[in-house]
Every structure is written in structure tokens, then in C-alpha cells.
Design a protein around this motif. Structure first.
Motif, PDB file in Angstrom:
ATOM      1  N   PRO A  33       0.842  -1.196   0.000  1.00 18.97           N
ATOM      2  CA  PRO A  33       0.000   0.000   0.000  1.00 18.97           C
ATOM      3  C   PRO A  33       0.880   1.250   0.000  1.00 18.97           C
ATOM      4  N   GLU A  34       0.296   2.383  -0.400  1.00 16.40           N
ATOM      5  CA  GLU A  34       1.053   3.624  -0.388  1.00 16.40           C
ATOM      6  C   GLU A  34       1.523   3.941   1.029  1.00 16.40           C
ATOM      7  N   PHE A  35       2.684   4.590   1.107  1.00 21.82           N
ATOM      8  CA  PHE A  35       3.298   4.848   2.402  1.00 21.82           C
ATOM      9  C   PHE A  35       2.384   5.671   3.312  1.00 21.82           C
ATOM     10  N   ASN A  36       1.632   6.603   2.726  1.00 24.66           N
ATOM     11  CA  ASN A  36       0.796   7.498   3.514  1.00 24.66           C
ATOM     12  C   ASN A  36      -0.602   6.946   3.777  1.00 24.66           C
ATOM     13  N   ASP A  37      -0.903   5.773   3.278  1.00 26.16           N
ATOM     14  CA  ASP A  37      -2.222   5.190   3.503  1.00 26.16           C
ATOM     15  C   ASP A  37      -2.420   4.899   4.988  1.00 26.16           C
ATOM     16  N   ALA A  38      -3.612   5.175   5.478  1.00 30.10           N
ATOM     17  CA  ALA A  38      -3.918   4.867   6.874  1.00 30.10           C
ATOM     18  C   ALA A  38      -3.940   3.364   7.107  1.00 30.10           C
ATOM     19  N   GLN A  39      -4.440   2.662   6.133  1.00 27.35           N
ATOM     20  CA  GLN A  39      -4.486   1.207   6.230  1.00 27.35           C
ATOM     21  C   GLN A  39      -3.187   0.629   5.664  1.00 27.35           C
ATOM     22  N   LYS A  40      -2.372   0.018   6.544  1.00 27.10           N
ATOM     23  CA  LYS A  40      -1.051  -0.475   6.153  1.00 27.10           C
ATOM     24  C   LYS A  40      -1.098  -1.898   5.587  1.00 27.10           C
ATOM     25  N   CYS A  41      -2.223  -2.541   5.672  1.00 31.31           N
ATOM     26  CA  CYS A  41      -2.319  -3.920   5.216  1.00 31.31           C
ATOM     27  C   CYS A  41      -3.360  -4.038   4.112  1.00 31.31           C
ATOM     28  N   LYS A  42      -3.123  -4.959   3.226  1.00 28.21           N
ATOM     29  CA  LYS A  42      -4.112  -5.221   2.189  1.00 28.21           C
ATOM     30  C   LYS A  42      -4.239  -6.719   1.971  1.00 28.21           C
ATOM     31  N   LEU A  43      -5.445  -7.096   1.565  1.00 27.26           N
ATOM     32  CA  LEU A  43      -5.781  -8.506   1.408  1.00 27.26           C
ATOM     33  C   LEU A  43      -5.706  -8.931  -0.045  1.00 27.26           C
ATOM     34  N   SER A  44      -5.103 -10.084  -0.278  1.00 26.72           N
ATOM     35  CA  SER A  44      -5.119 -10.706  -1.593  1.00 26.72           C
ATOM     36  C   SER A  44      -5.998 -11.937  -1.489  1.00 26.72           C
ATOM     37  N   GLN A  45      -7.274 -11.792  -1.926  1.00 26.95           N
ATOM     38  CA  GLN A  45      -8.236 -12.879  -1.754  1.00 26.95           C
ATOM     39  C   GLN A  45      -7.886 -14.100  -2.584  1.00 26.95           C
ATOM     40  N   THR A  46      -7.303 -13.854  -3.754  1.00 21.69           N
ATOM     41  CA  THR A  46      -6.956 -14.993  -4.616  1.00 21.69           C
ATOM     42  C   THR A  46      -5.871 -15.855  -3.995  1.00 21.69           C
ATOM     43  N   LYS A  47      -4.997 -15.216  -3.202  1.00 20.70           N
ATOM     44  CA  LYS A  47      -3.898 -15.951  -2.572  1.00 20.70           C
ATOM     45  C   LYS A  47      -4.189 -16.280  -1.109  1.00 20.70           C
ATOM     46  N   ASN A  48      -5.360 -15.804  -0.616  1.00 23.89           N
ATOM     47  CA  ASN A  48      -5.687 -15.978   0.798  1.00 23.89           C
ATOM     48  C   ASN A  48      -4.528 -15.473   1.663  1.00 23.89           C
ATOM     49  N   ALA A  49      -4.019 -14.266   1.321  1.00 26.69           N
ATOM     50  CA  ALA A  49      -2.824 -13.727   1.943  1.00 26.69           C
ATOM     51  C   ALA A  49      -3.011 -12.259   2.282  1.00 26.69           C
ATOM     52  N   VAL A  50      -2.205 -11.768   3.219  1.00 27.07           N
ATOM     53  CA  VAL A  50      -2.220 -10.368   3.631  1.00 27.07           C
ATOM     54  C   VAL A  50      -0.798  -9.828   3.550  1.00 27.07           C
ATOM     55  N   LEU A  51      -0.679  -8.633   2.997  1.00 28.56           N
ATOM     56  CA  LEU A  51       0.607  -7.934   2.913  1.00 28.56           C
ATOM     57  C   LEU A  51       0.490  -6.636   3.699  1.00 28.56           C
ATOM     58  N   CYS A  52       1.393  -6.432   4.670  1.00 32.47           N
ATOM     59  CA  CYS A  52       1.444  -5.203   5.468  1.00 32.47           C
ATOM     60  C   CYS A  52       2.818  -4.567   5.298  1.00 32.47           C
ATOM     61  N   CYS A  53       2.834  -3.248   5.128  1.00 32.00           N
ATOM     62  CA  CYS A  53       4.099  -2.563   4.871  1.00 32.00           C
ATOM     63  C   CYS A  53       4.224  -1.304   5.733  1.00 32.00           C
ATOM     64  N   HIS A  54       5.488  -0.855   5.878  1.00 32.27           N
ATOM     65  CA  HIS A  54       5.810   0.414   6.535  1.00 32.27           C
ATOM     66  C   HIS A  54       5.291   0.460   7.966  1.00 32.27           C
ATOM     67  N   LEU A  55       5.588  -0.571   8.741  1.00 36.24           N
ATOM     68  CA  LEU A  55       5.160  -0.630  10.139  1.00 36.24           C
ATOM     69  C   LEU A  55       6.314  -0.215  11.034  1.00 36.24           C
ATOM     70  N   SER A  56       6.025   0.618  12.036  1.00 36.48           N
ATOM     71  CA  SER A  56       7.063   1.056  12.966  1.00 36.48           C
ATOM     72  C   SER A  56       6.478   1.265  14.348  1.00 36.48           C
ATOM     73  N   ASP A  57       7.262   1.046  15.380  1.00 33.30           N
ATOM     74  CA  ASP A  57       6.984   1.081  16.817  1.00 33.30           C
ATOM     75  C   ASP A  57       5.831   0.149  17.189  1.00 33.30           C
ATOM     76  N   ASP A  58       5.887  -0.344  18.445  1.00 36.53           N
ATOM     77  CA  ASP A  58       4.976  -1.400  18.890  1.00 36.53           C
ATOM     78  C   ASP A  58       3.508  -1.014  18.771  1.00 36.53           C
ATOM     79  N   ILE A  59       3.166   0.242  19.135  1.00 32.59           N
ATOM     80  CA  ILE A  59       1.764   0.660  19.128  1.00 32.59           C
ATOM     81  C   ILE A  59       1.215   0.656  17.709  1.00 32.59           C
ATOM     82  N   ALA A  60       1.971   1.253  16.776  1.00 29.14           N
ATOM     83  CA  ALA A  60       1.525   1.317  15.387  1.00 29.14           C
ATOM     84  C   ALA A  60       1.429  -0.079  14.785  1.00 29.14           C
TER      85      ALA A  60
END
Length: 466
Positions: A33-60
Motif C-alpha cells: 500500500p502507499e506509504f501514507n495510507d492509513a491502512q497499512k495492510c491489504k488482502l489478496s483474496q486470490t492468494k488468501n494472503a495479507v501484505l502489510c508494509c511500513h510498520l514502525s513502533d509497537d503501538i503502530a
């Protein structure tokens, strides 16, 4: 009716859980997902998979993983990219039940926590995170088949709870210690991925210098196999290490330990590339195998303390060992003399890097020991560090305590008497010549012989003087 409802629930639950595939999930950075997107994860239904990017610090990280708009327990594949955290706790993933988990291309120092006992993980990828340490991460990982720890800063491979068959990629970990890699190979059945790119760091104390070198996985396998297959009777192969010679390929060398095995002769044949041999605490009387056995050709360190060895020469003379050894220990033996002249030539060839231990031997001491050997030991003390522990067998004294003035006194007094006698004989001869000359002068001038020549009877040869 209640039993029927319970049965329907169990069947629906089992039908809901899709069996895990053997595929390891990994998405490219372009899929993030774009770096500035509020939602850091996106679902790939065809692959039954989730990709999350640009995660930092425990709370976030916790918020991003908890507030996803889909059923986490049904996701089979999860990939977290670009995670930045000093410590990443796996408890953040407790509500997830993936079969494939990838946490890659981030900046993480330590990974803590562990997966629950019910984990279905078969593929785990922690590559390219600069990770330094894992803390009990694999305490429960019964189904784990593939593990990727490449491109990190690990010095040790994390331990796993049980002995498993696993495919492992540990390449490009510059701080990985060879000793730990070998211990891991002993405990688990491992198939290495990218073996040609896998190296480890060997802390080398070979011969006279300390250094660290990178050793290929091929050499580590060789190291492990050599030690495992060492079958020398009554001995064991210990502390194998690598010989790093400038301009030459790294060579595996071996130390053979035969200490305390009740041996009466040197073990033979030695394994290939044996450079160190420990035969201490035996009943060995001779070192002739060093001269006669070609498998001793690479030997550079010999530890033969507490034996019955009586001589160094001529057994070791002209051997490759005596000209190239770095350590020779003959403490607590039965040596009667030390070949100082021969050993001086050996030490002078390589002044700094030869060590000889002779302590607790009892030599036959004499004047030469006090005058020559004592001074030689003091002069060579950097090579013979236990020189103060060499004793005399025929007197109660250490060699370095011998007094040449006392031990050599008898011989010196007899020499003085000889000098006195010779001096007296010369004086008597001069006196006799003077007396004869005086008598001759008186006879020629006064016509008579003085006393006692006048009282001496005539001899047949006296006419020569008339």
C-alpha cells in the motif's frame, strides 16, 4: 438436540480451516500500500494472503495488525515488509494463524516471544532485517519445514525445541560463528539453501597468531565429517581448526587427543593434517614415530607431559617436526640432559614463536650444567617459560640455583696445584743452571771448584772439562 448442534459446529469449523499449502509467501515491495495510507495492510483474496508494509513502533504495529477489516484467523499467508522496531514481539501475531509468515526487509534488532503451541507454521522468513538475536522464537514450531534467516547480523542460529528436518537459509550473516553452526548441524537434520553463499566466522588460534577468517559452508561440512569420522584407536579428534596461510586455500587441520590412554608408544597412523597431538599422562618412552611415521609430517605441537621419555636426541634430530614445531611440552619426564647447542640453532631460526616446556625433569648435574646450561636457560627463558622448574637428580637443587664456584671448586684447585709445581720446576732449573755456570766461572778464574762440586766424585766424562 444439543449433541446434534455441537456436531454441526465441529464439522463447520473443520470445513472452514483450509489445509496449509507448502508455498512460502513473499510479495515484492511494489505490491505494498502507499506509504501514507492509513491502512497499512491489504488482502489478496486470490492468494488468501495479507501484505502489510511500513510498520514502525509497537503501538503502530499492534494497531495495524489488530484493526484489519477481515477475518485474521482464516488468513494462511502473512507478509510484513519494512518493519522498523528495536524489538519485535511475536505475541502481536497471536490472533493470526498463518501457515506462511514472512517478516522481511526491515530494521529489527531482536525478536522476542514465541508462537503458540497450536501454530501451523510450515514456512518462516525473517530475511533482510539486520536481526541480532532471537529469544525462544522457535519454542513451539512442530510443523516448521523452511526457515529463512539470511541477510541478518546473527552470530548464532536460534535453537529449536525439538530435533526436526528443516530447510535453512543462513547466508550472508557476517557474524555467524562456525562453532555454533557445527553445533546446529549436530542437533538437527538440515538442508542448506544458498550453501555457496553461506560462510561463518572462525576464531582461529592456529600456531603463533590470532586471527579471524570467513570459512565456507563446504569447509564446515568437511570439518564436521572429519571430526565425526575420526576413528583413531584410544584417541579422539578434538578442536579441529583451519590453517590460514597467505595465498593458499584454507586447510582443515586437526588436534588429536590421546591423553591418559595408557599408551606405551606413539599412536599411528595419525589422521590427515594433524598438527597437534596430546599424549600426556601415558607410559611412552620413545618419540621414534615422529622420525619414522610419515603421518607425523604436519605435526607442529606435541604435548607429552607425564611420560617416561629420556632423550630428545638423536630421535628428533633432522625431523621435520623439530625444525618447524611451535610447541613441545615434555614436563614430568625422565630427561637426563638438554641438548643446548642443538636447541639454540632451532630457536635462532625462528626467534619468537617456539615454546619448549621441560619443567619437573631431573637432570644429571655437574660443573658444565652449572656453567653452561644454567646460563642458557636464563637466556632462553622466553622459549622455555618453566625454566625455573628444572631440577637436578644427583643433588637437591634447581638448575638455576647451581653455583659454579662451588660445583667446579675441586677441579679448579687441582689446576692451581699443577701450576705451582710447574713454576717450582722452572725455578729449580734456573737455579741449577746458575750454580753450574758459577762453578765453571770460579774454576776457570781460580783453578778450583767451589763446594759442593769439589766434593763430588770424578766421572768418566770429566776429561771433557779439563
Amino acid at each position: 438436540m444439543l449433541l446434534l448442534l455441537l456436531l454441526v459446529f465441529i464439522l463447520s469449523t473443520c470445513a472452514y480451516e483450509t489445509p496449509c499449502s507448502n508455498e512460502c509467501y513473499h510479495e515484492a515491495e511494489d505490491e505494498c500500500p502507499e506509504f501514507n495510507d492509513a491502512q497499512k495492510c491489504k488482502l489478496s483474496q486470490t492468494k488468501n494472503a495479507v501484505l502489510c508494509c511500513h510498520l514502525s513502533d509497537d503501538i503502530a504495529i499492534n494497531d495495524s495488525l489488530r484493526n484489519v477489516p477481515f477475518n485474521k484467523s482464516s488468513i494462511q499467508k502473512l507478509h510484513l515488509r519494512n518493519v522498523t522496531a528495536k524489538e519485535f514481539n511475536l505475541k502481536l501475531l497471536n490472533t493470526w494463524r498463518p501457515c506462511s509468515l514472512a517478516i522481511t526487509d526491515g530494521h529489527i534488532e531482536n525478536v522476542t516471544g514465541f508462537f503458540p503451541k497450536s501454530t501451523k507454521l510450515s514456512c518462516l522468513n525473517f530475511s533482510s532485517n539486520s536481526i541480532l538475536h532471537f529469544d525462544q522464537v522457535f519454542k513451539y514450531s512442530p510443523h516448521l519445514e523452511r526457515l529463512d534467516l539470511s541477510h541478518n547480523n546473527l552470530s548464532n542460529i536460534p535453537s529449536m525445541k525439538r530435533r526436526i528436518n528443516i530447510t535453512l537459509d543462513i547466508s550472508d550473516n557476517k557474524a555467524l560463528q562456525c562453532t555454533n553452526l557445527i553445533d546446529t548441524m549436530k542437533q538437527y537434520h538440515i538442508t542448506f539453501v544458498n550453501a555457496n553463499k553461506t560462510t561463518c566466522l572462525s576464531s582461529n588460534t592456529f600456531s603463533w597468531f590470532n586471527t579471524t577468517e570467513y570459512v565456507s559452508l563446504t569447509k564446515v561440512h568437511q570439518f564436521y565429517e572429519v571430526k565425526k569420522n575420526c576413528t583413531l584407536e584410544n584417541c579422539s579428534c578434538e578442536a579441529p581448526r583451519w590453517d590460514f596461510s597467505v595465498g593458499q586455500e584454507v586447510t582443515l587441520v586437526m588436534m588429536v587427543d590421546c591423553a591418559g590412554r595408557q599408551l606405551t608408544s606413539l599412536p599411528s597412523p595419525l589422521p590427515a593434517n594433524t598438527i597437534a597431538l596430546n599424549i600426556s599422562n601415558n607410559n611412552i618412552t620413545s618419540l621414534d614415530a615422529i622420525r619414522d611415521d610419515p603421518t607425523y609430517g604436519n605435526l607442529r605441537e606435541l604435548y607429552a607431559d607425564h611420560n617416561q621419555i629420556e632423550v630428545i636426541l638423536p630421535l628428533l634430530e633432522s625431523t621435520k617436526f623439530i625444525s618447524s614445531f611451535s610447541a613441545l611440552s615434555l614436563r614430568y619426564n625422565k630427561l637426563k640432559m638438554v641438548p643446548t647447542h642443538f636447541l639454540s640453532n632451532i630457536f635462532d631460526r625462528n626467534d619468537n614463536f617456539r615454546f619448549l616446556n621441560l619443567g619437573q625433569n631431573k637432570l644429571e648435574c655437574d660443573c658444565n650444567t652449572a656453567k653452561v646450561l644454567k646460563a642458557w636457560l636464563i637466556n632462553k627463558q622466553k622459549h622455555i617459560t618453566d625454566y625455573e622448574e628444572i631440577y637436578c637428580n644427583n643433588m637437591d637443587s634447581r638448575v638455576i640455583d647451581l653455583d659454579p664456584n662451588k660445583l667446579c671448586k675441586t677441579q679448579q684447585d687441582w689446576t692451581d696445584y699443577i701450576y705451582y709445581i710447574i713454576t717450582a720446576e722452572i725455578l729449580l732449573l734456573l737455579l741449577l743452571v746458575g750454580k753450574v755456570s758459577y762453578d765453571y766461572w770460579v774454576f776457570k778464574t781460580a783453578g778450583y771448584l767451589p763446594w759442593p762440586a769439589s766434593k763430588m766424585p770424578k766421572l768418566p766424562c770429566d776429561w771433557l772439562c779439563e
